[in-house]
Design a protein around this motif. Structure first.
Motif, PDB file in Angstrom:
ATOM      1  N   PRO A   1       0.808  -1.222   0.000  1.00  0.00           N
ATOM      2  CA  PRO A   1       0.000   0.000   0.000  1.00  0.00           C
ATOM      3  C   PRO A   1       0.843   1.275   0.000  1.00  0.00           C
ATOM      4  CG  PRO A   1       0.011  -0.957   2.167  1.00  0.00           C
ATOM      5  CD  PRO A   1       0.763  -1.901   1.289  1.00  0.00           C
ATOM      6  N   VAL A   2       1.623   1.457  -1.069  1.00  0.00           N
ATOM      7  CA  VAL A   2       2.438   2.659  -1.230  1.00  0.00           C
ATOM      8  C   VAL A   2       1.885   3.409  -2.438  1.00  0.00           C
ATOM      9  CG1 VAL A   2       4.751   3.537  -1.627  1.00  0.00           C
ATOM     10  CG2 VAL A   2       4.429   1.475  -0.270  1.00  0.00           C
TER      11      VAL A   2
ATOM     12  N   ALA B   1      -5.802   2.626  -9.050  1.00  0.00           N
ATOM     13  CA  ALA B   1      -5.201   2.115 -10.281  1.00  0.00           C
ATOM     14  C   ALA B   1      -4.880   0.627 -10.173  1.00  0.00           C
ATOM     15  CB  ALA B   1      -3.938   2.891 -10.616  1.00  0.00           C
ATOM     16  N   ARG B   2      -4.577   0.140  -8.996  1.00  0.00           N
ATOM     17  CA  ARG B   2      -4.259  -1.272  -8.806  1.00  0.00           C
ATOM     18  C   ARG B   2      -4.740  -1.696  -7.418  1.00  0.00           C
ATOM     19  NH1 ARG B   2       2.230  -0.483  -8.004  1.00  0.00           N
ATOM     20  NH2 ARG B   2       2.000   0.875  -6.225  1.00  0.00           N
TER      21      ARG B   2
END
Length: 115
Positions: free
Chosen positions: A56-57, A65-66
């Protein structure tokens, strides 16, 4: 959803409970409690897992987006590890004091502690 981590967590918990119930040594009982505690690590990580998720960066990627894994569950797992290590250390220190005072770590021989 994959059930394997949940089954693994349940199996670890049952093995730890069985070892705790059949323990004839306080040190063994503390180890059995640590095994029960490790089942919560597996359970928490299984809850927070996302298939195809990344760390989770969000510094270089726009939100959404992902898929990412849940950072709250990771933080809870880390807290659980720290609390588990602290409790295990405290219990082992108590076992050492019991062994010094009573000369045994067998729960059946600790008649003085019964109320």
């Amino acid at each position: 959803m994959n059930l394997l981590p949940f089954l693994c967590a349940g199996w670890l918990f049952l093995v730890g409970c069985y070892a705790l119930a059949t323990s004839r040594n306080l040190i063994h009982a503390v180890g059995a409690l640590a095994v029960c505690q490790s089942s919560t690590y597996v359970l928490l990580l299984a809850v927070g897992y996302r298939s195809g998720g990344t760390a989770p960066v969000f510094s270089d990627v726009p939100p959404g987006a992902r898929p990412v894994v849940d950072p709250v569950v990771q933080a809870l797992t880390l807290t659980d590890v720290v609390v588990g290590a602290t409790v295990t250390a405290l219990l082992l220190a108590l076992v050492v004091q019991i062994a010094k005072r009573h000369g045994t770590v067998d729960p059946d021989e600790l008649r003085e502690l019964r109320g």
